[in-house]
Design an enzyme around this catalytic site. Sequence first.
Site, PDB file in Angstrom:
ATOM      1  N   LYS A 136       0.853  -1.190   0.000  1.00 20.58           N
ATOM      2  CA  LYS A 136       0.000   0.000   0.000  1.00 20.58           C
ATOM      3  C   LYS A 136       0.890   1.241   0.000  1.00 20.58           C
ATOM      4  O   LYS A 136       1.792   1.385   0.834  1.00 20.58           O
ATOM      5  CB  LYS A 136      -0.848  -0.024   1.275  1.00 20.58           C
ATOM      6  CG  LYS A 136      -2.253   0.477   1.108  1.00 20.58           C
ATOM      7  CD  LYS A 136      -3.012   0.211   2.393  1.00 20.58           C
ATOM      8  CE  LYS A 136      -4.366   0.827   2.377  1.00 20.58           C
ATOM      9  NZ  LYS A 136      -5.001   0.779   3.700  1.00 20.58           N
TER      10      LYS A 136
HETATM   11  C1  E4P Z   1      -8.418   1.572   3.894  1.00 16.47           C
HETATM   12  O1  E4P Z   1      -7.568   0.932   3.356  1.00 16.47           O
HETATM   13  C2  E4P Z   1      -8.221   2.326   5.152  1.00 16.47           C
HETATM   14  O2  E4P Z   1      -7.483   1.496   6.029  1.00 16.47           O
HETATM   15  C3  E4P Z   1      -9.512   2.628   5.875  1.00 16.47           C
HETATM   16  O3  E4P Z   1     -10.636   2.245   5.124  1.00 16.47           O
HETATM   17  C4  E4P Z   1      -9.579   3.981   6.476  1.00 16.47           C
HETATM   18  O4  E4P Z   1     -10.838   4.139   7.098  1.00 16.47           O
HETATM   19  P1  E4P Z   1     -11.141   5.331   8.115  1.00 16.47           P
HETATM   20  O5  E4P Z   1     -11.290   6.584   7.329  1.00 16.47           O
HETATM   21  O6  E4P Z   1     -12.439   4.926   8.776  1.00 16.47           O
HETATM   22  O7  E4P Z   1      -9.986   5.376   9.071  1.00 16.47           O
END
Ligand code: E4P
Length: 216
Positions: free
Chosen positions: A83
């Site tokens: 990522k």
């Molecule tokens: C996705 O890969 C992220 O880890 C996640 O969906 C972030 O979500 P949040 O905005 O609720 O922290």
Amino acid sequence: MKIFLDTANVNELREVAAMGLLDGATTNPSLIAKEKRPFRDLVEEICRIVDGPVSLEVVATDTEGMVQQGRELAKIAPNVVVKLPTTAEGIKALRILGREGVKTNLTLCFSPTQALFVAKAGATYVSPFLGRLDDIAHVGMDLIRTIRKVYDNYGFETKLLAASLRNPLHVVDAAVAGADVATLPFAVFQQLLKHPLTDIGLKRFLDDWEKAGVRI
Ligand code: E4P
């Protein structure tokens, strides 16, 4: 639509895997930090539990650092997806890692143009964050709808991964909009399964059975 769990908690992952509903997992530095476990030990366990892609995020912000960390992460298990942030440095890292056969997930995407660029650069997944747009009074789901249209117009193969989902309606809307993947916090996964009429109906069956004194 594939269902990923947005967590680094192994108990949550095991629970969903036991139902055969876990297509993959996404983590981020905040989720990893919450577990308070040595990184390597934790992510190796996650990769063993999940029979599907597991996104592990770099924390470097320069291309060279991201590429180095991405290579290390990719060695952890064959199902690791690296990522990377949707920045100029991240896109350069994506090009280098992609040429080496490493799968990538471009995260923190908040606009159709960012999504277009990461698809052109060959990202495996793009992660638009719906909930965080809703938080600032923008309709997050519009971003998913627009990206779907753009990707379909040009036949991009980058998978549209709806992220930062906060409630069941987000999941339904993401499915209607044609997201390839929805990544859910465990609490949202549980909400999707639970129905008060199921609980009430089950209780009534069991009460009737008990009253009648029937035995299997
Ligand atoms: C996705 O890969 C992220 O880890 C996640 O969906 C972030 O979500 P949040 O905005 O609720 O922290």
